[in-house]
Design a protein around this motif. Sequence first.
Motif, mmCIF file in Angstrom:
data_model
loop_
_atom_site.group_PDB
_atom_site.id
_atom_site.type_symbol
_atom_site.label_atom_id
_atom_site.label_comp_id
_atom_site.label_asym_id
_atom_site.label_seq_id
_atom_site.Cartn_x
_atom_site.Cartn_y
_atom_site.Cartn_z
ATOM 1 N N ASP A 1 0.839 -1.203 0.000
ATOM 2 C CA ASP A 1 0.000 0.000 0.000
ATOM 3 C C ASP A 1 0.869 1.247 0.000
ATOM 4 O O ASP A 1 0.545 2.243 -0.653
ATOM 5 C CB ASP A 1 -0.939 -0.007 1.207
ATOM 6 N N ALA B 1 0.692 3.940 -3.078
ATOM 7 C CA ALA B 1 0.419 5.349 -2.808
ATOM 8 C C ALA B 1 1.568 6.237 -3.266
ATOM 9 O O ALA B 1 1.361 7.348 -3.764
ATOM 10 C CB ALA B 1 0.144 5.547 -1.317
ATOM 11 N N VAL C 1 2.815 9.631 2.446
ATOM 12 C CA VAL C 1 1.671 8.797 2.082
ATOM 13 C C VAL C 1 1.588 7.618 3.036
ATOM 14 O O VAL C 1 2.600 7.052 3.454
ATOM 15 C CB VAL C 1 1.756 8.299 0.619
ATOM 16 N N ASP C 2 0.363 7.255 3.400
ATOM 17 C CA ASP C 2 0.090 6.094 4.254
ATOM 18 C C ASP C 2 0.763 6.218 5.619
ATOM 19 O O ASP C 2 1.080 5.209 6.244
ATOM 20 C CB ASP C 2 0.534 4.803 3.547
ATOM 21 N N ALA D 1 -4.538 3.500 1.377
ATOM 22 C CA ALA D 1 -4.084 4.836 0.978
ATOM 23 C C ALA D 1 -4.038 4.953 -0.539
ATOM 24 O O ALA D 1 -4.287 6.018 -1.108
ATOM 25 C CB ALA D 1 -2.709 5.118 1.579
ATOM 26 N N THR D 2 -3.741 3.825 -1.197
ATOM 27 C CA THR D 2 -3.679 3.834 -2.664
ATOM 28 C C THR D 2 -5.011 4.240 -3.261
ATOM 29 O O THR D 2 -5.064 4.893 -4.317
ATOM 30 C CB THR D 2 -3.263 2.450 -3.182
ATOM 31 N N MET E 1 -5.213 7.918 -3.775
ATOM 32 C CA MET E 1 -4.392 8.400 -4.892
ATOM 33 C C MET E 1 -5.069 8.083 -6.227
ATOM 34 O O MET E 1 -5.045 8.906 -7.152
ATOM 35 C CB MET E 1 -2.997 7.764 -4.835
#
Length: 876
Positions: A13, A17, A71-72, A119-120, A123
């Motif tokens: 992930d 992301a 990210v994440d 999280a992806t 995006m």
Amino acid sequence: MEIITTHLNSDFDSLGAMIGARKLYPQAVCVFPGSQEKNLRNFFLDSSLYAAGFEKAKKIDLEEVTRLILVDVDHPSRIGNFASLIGRDDVEVHLFDHHPPSEGSIVADYSHVERVGAATTLMVEILKERRLPIEPAEATMMLMGIFEDTGGLTFSTTTPRDFYAAGYLLSQGADPTAASNFLTPEMTAAQVALLDQLLKNRRVERVKGVEVTVASASVDEYIGDVAFLAHRIRDMENIDALIIHVRMEDRVLLVARSRTTSVDVSVVAKHFGGGGHHEAASATIHDMTPIQVDEELAKILPNAVKARVSARDIMTSPVKSVEASSTLGEVRALFNRYQINAAPVMKDGEISGVITRMVVERALGHGLSGAKAEEYMSSEFSTVTPRTGFDTLRELIISGRQRFLPVTEGKDLVGAITRTDILHVLTGEDSPIERVSAKGAVRHARRLLEELVDKEAVTKLREAGKIAQTLDMEAYLVGGMVRDLLLRESNIDVDLVIEGDGINFAREAGRCWGAEVVPHTPFATAKIIFQDGFCIDVATARTEFYESPAALPTVEESSLKLDLKRRDFTINTLAMSLAPDNFGEVLDFFGGLRDIKERSIRILHNLSFVEDPTRVLRALRFSLRFGFSLGAQTEKLLKSAIEQGFFAQGRGPRLFRELKLLLEVTSPGKAIDLLAKYNCLETISPKLTLGDNARERLRRVDEVVAWFGLLYLGRELKGWRIYLLALLEDLTKEEVRNFAAAFNIEQGDGGALIGDRESSGAILLSLRSMMKGRTLPDKKIYRALNGRSDEAILYAMIKTRDEAKRRALSRYYTHLAGVSTHLDGDDLVSMGVTPGPIYRDLLEGLLDAKFDGDVVSREDEVAWIMARLEKNGVKI
């Protein structure tokens, strides 16, 4: 330099992301802050091509970094050396995460935090919205990120948005087979043995009524992918909260997973020097034996577990009750009035039983409307206190088959819980309402207030919360302002709901602020008016019922939840706490946040359009204003209310006001199309249709209104009147009068509408009689149009196809509308002219002289007046 990074022990992930972020920030360099999980390392080893574009952390000169994209991850303890960049004035921080903020979370310059499975997913949604292309290889890696964090779209944390994002990646060429092969590797013999040991050594700890499974093991050599084993155990045994710790060589590796809001595993991991989120966390522990780890777990678990929902959290209060002596006919009337299906039966101030709608309806079917409630109530029932836990509540209502559960404090009835309340919790992940109350989310709401609302108004809101607190009341900002804040739109219509006496609150607030207070006692509301014109509307929390369809509601004092329940649409049921300790907390009882995210308009109950037909037009207006769609059930009920004639019953000033507001949206033409689509036009007026001629007129209205706006004359145009005139054009004069009468607006807007219709016709007749093939001089154009409403003049321009007339009407606005003389009646008085009919003759003559070019300056005008007076033998 811009860098994109994620958390330590990075996973797929994180990778997905980061790939998405690199497309948003093409100048940025992707850097892992430290090690990666074994699966991800193997992926890079097997597919070295994918590692291209990733830099090693040790090669980054932190002094050169100007922007940090995270990210994440949202905690500085999980980004390695990059944590030193947080708080630097010369470094801008952008953050994208799918977990709610927690204590110590990074406060970024830009945050995009939403609760989805991966999280992806966030995006992918951004890339799709911005129409940025995704290569098949990128799509595959991003799909792996979504699959990993959602368990192949099977985990309870998976949302519909994760499915949509995965589907979009497939459309971009993602290879699901390749993604699956990397994510589900075969277990080694060592991993199988470790899994077996963990399963045998697991135990269940019960903390605050919540079950937490703890498993431990010990191995001599290092075994990778312990997190993978944790997922396997959790899914195999259907565990909500799991903590495993494994001694490996000189350390103990702890991995924790949670699928319930009652257990925050990040608290456990942080205690041991690790980190993570509410649902997933880990730590590497040195200088402790497994036994010592268990001892520490026993100490820290109570801090990580919060008690489950209690009766106080989900009960409805106040409760409508009936007296034991009430007749069954009276009980049914109360059920219908308040839309409830059960009620406690009171005798001498205490609960003596419970009666349900089913019993009442059956009894009435046997002609027992005059029987007493106590004769048919159920006298065998359980009660609970506000502190009773959810497990007990569920057992009593579901297993005990008690549909209605009174909540008492001593002998006092303080609330009630129904089967619906229990189901709401069971389907809402242990939360009776959605409270955006995590510190980061509250900061976000406060930031929106400070960004979009005047500073002085924000100060007043804070003060309102403090004033309410001193009066032992609760104050909430409600309605459109909360909705628009979350949509990042400015709105200064401040509506407060007070749990307590709203009028007393308003009087105290007015005293503190030195403002005027105008109370409206019948509706328990008040308006606070400041000297600068700023207003705050205050209402006591209240509920309402309708005596008949389309009637005005009768209101009674109630709670915040019941007050919000009477609103029109879910997006308008959001409330923001103004209490000093919770300022900025957003409360959502009815799914308003969800519908804002899904861009949907939904009503709260199935009779909403029947009870208040104006909501039909309001639903269409909100859908146009925000670009939202009507929910399927809402659309069905809207059509039904129109077909069954309830919309027609609502005709009156309130419905006409909603029609005006609908025609004042950005695209009135689209609004009229919606009215036609849902057969509202025929209801507004039987002969109102949207044929080809009407559509052509409306097209010309669009053109003329847009042209007028570009002139920037500073004149306020009531555009709705022009659009309505175009719609009513094919009706006779009598039919237009009937239209105004049906809405009871003959003396106000209806009179203006009829006047504009007649005036536009008179304008065209006047121009035709004066022109007769000639070009009109400016003074005649001015005389024909001056004093007419802009709406009438512009509608005349729309109606005529004669280019000469259109040029004359256009010239009035471009050259003549602002023409005036320097002198007026006051100047004639100063000059000694005796008031009388001569004033009109002099001023009209002076204006003609100006159009003819005979006068220019004030002095010219004075000389002209003196000459005219002398010519007429008038002495002054």
